[in-house]
Design an enzyme around this catalytic site. Structure first.
Site, mmCIF file in Angstrom:
data_model
loop_
_atom_site.group_PDB
_atom_site.id
_atom_site.type_symbol
_atom_site.label_atom_id
_atom_site.label_comp_id
_atom_site.label_asym_id
_atom_site.label_seq_id
_atom_site.Cartn_x
_atom_site.Cartn_y
_atom_site.Cartn_z
ATOM 1 N N CYS A 29 0.800 -1.225 0.000
ATOM 2 C CA CYS A 29 0.000 0.000 0.000
ATOM 3 C C CYS A 29 0.831 1.273 0.000
ATOM 4 C CB CYS A 29 -0.934 0.014 1.209
ATOM 5 S SG CYS A 29 -0.066 -0.167 2.784
ATOM 6 N N THR A 30 2.145 1.198 0.126
ATOM 7 C CA THR A 30 2.973 2.400 0.262
ATOM 8 C C THR A 30 2.889 3.368 -0.910
ATOM 9 O OG1 THR A 30 4.832 1.079 -0.544
ATOM 10 C CG2 THR A 30 4.640 1.353 1.829
#
Length: 353
Positions: free
Chosen positions: A87-88
């Site tokens: 998700c970064t």
């Protein structure tokens, strides 16, 4: 248990989602994960896999290799594809460039690796999990989210999206996550499961009916957890933790809360700064890479021990994580609670043709 068929797992991590897949009646036959410790964790606990977990960057793994690893030949296709891409990439930084604002940066996310396998493997159903911030209407998230949904549609799938809070499904942790579920166009589209747990402890809770939320005190009852060398909170602010009541954070030391000797300005820190667990509520979200003063901390004024975190995530006590303490925290903090995954996939399967 009668199997509902063969599942392929992408971005498998330590296998939280995969445990839920198998508890719901599928066989995880192939998995892809890049992190060495997470791969070792899966290999230690998923000993029944017909092949080793593929430890490579997903960009380097052809779909045909995945299908072969799952034992599928010719025109055979998997019954289920699951995965939670990292998700970064959905931070606010870097989106000033025009091509990133349009969601066209090939390195911006790994969501396209998931939709590539979806398009080529043609599973009978899929589940994609991610941070709920992906749905935010901002320049960082919206282009990536809209591109993802378009690619799922282009791959020939109907889908439903919904943010689910793990606490509303029996997990002793308030952890909102986005779940996208889908089937090929022309098939009956299943819906997300309804909440099974809900209580008055949190006004924002979506669980309005059913059983009370499972508290962290209930989850940790009887847990066998030896002291860990790094559990003491020291440094500049560690000595402040004992005075903070369970369920509260650094705001206890502010003028607005009536403290005699305020240490902090109002809302000057993250909400999780010096945050302490309340045994009568579910745990707040446990992060993958917390700073030295980022909670939640145990109400005994220390860091959580690994067996305690496993309970809070609904991993079995016998599940063994591989790696140093920071690596185990990261594996847990990045995972899908197995119980939540099981309930999503079980409800989905029951509704399918």
């Amino acid at each position: 248990m009668t199997s509902h068929g063969i599942a392929i797992s992408l971005f498998s991590g330590a296998g939280g989602l995969d445990l839920g897949v198998e508890a719901a009646g599928y066989e995880v036959r192939a998995a892809v994960e890049h992190n060495a410790d997470a791969v070792a964790t899966m290999e230690k606990n998923f000993t029944h896999l017909q092949t080793e977990v593929i430890q490579r960057d997903i960009l380097e793994v052809p779909t045909k290799e995945l299908l072969r690893a799952a034992g599928l030949k010719g025109e055979e296709r998997p019954d289920l594809l699951v995965g939670g891409p990292p998700c970064t990439p959905f931070s606010k930084s870097g989106f000033w460039l025009e091509y990133k604002r349009k969601g066209l940066d090939p390195g911006a996310s790994l969501l396209q690796s998931y939709t590539r396998v979806l398009r080529e493997a043609k599973p009978r159903a899929f589940v994609l999990e991610n941070v709920y911030a992906l749905t935010f209407n901002n320049k960082a998230s919206r282009p990536a989210y809209e591109r993802l949904l378009k690619e799922i549609d282009d791959a020939g799938y109907r889908f439903e999206t919904k943010v689910l809070n793990a606490a509303d499904y029996g997990v002793p942790q308030s952890r909102p996550r986005l779940f996208v579920i889908g089937v090929p166009k022309g098939k009956k589209l299943p819906l997300h499961p309804e909440p099974t747990h809900g209580g008055k402890w949190e006004r924002r809770s979506t669980g309005a009916t059913g059983q009370p939320h499972v508290t962290v005190g209930q989850a940790l009852e009887g847990v066998s957890a030896d002291p860990e060398p790094s559990e003491t909170v020291g440094g500049k602010y560690g000595h402040l933790l004992p005075e903070i009541p369970p369920g509260e954070n650094y705001l206890h030391y502010t003028e607005e809360r009536g403290h005699e000797n305020p240490e902090f300005k109002w809302r000057s820190k993250y909400w999780s700064f010096l945050l302490k667990l309340d045994p009568d509520r579910p745990s707040p979200t446990i992060q993958a890479q917390p700073g030295p003063y980022i909670g939640p901390f145990h109400w005994e004024n220390r860091r959580l021990r690994v067996p305690e975190m496993k309970r809070i995530f609904t991993f079995p006590d016998e599940f063994e994580f591989v790696g140093k303490r920071a690596s185990v925290q990261a594996q847990l903090g990045n995972c899908v609670p197995p119980l939540l995954a099981e309930k999503v996939i079980r409800a989905m399967t029951e509704q399918m043709d």
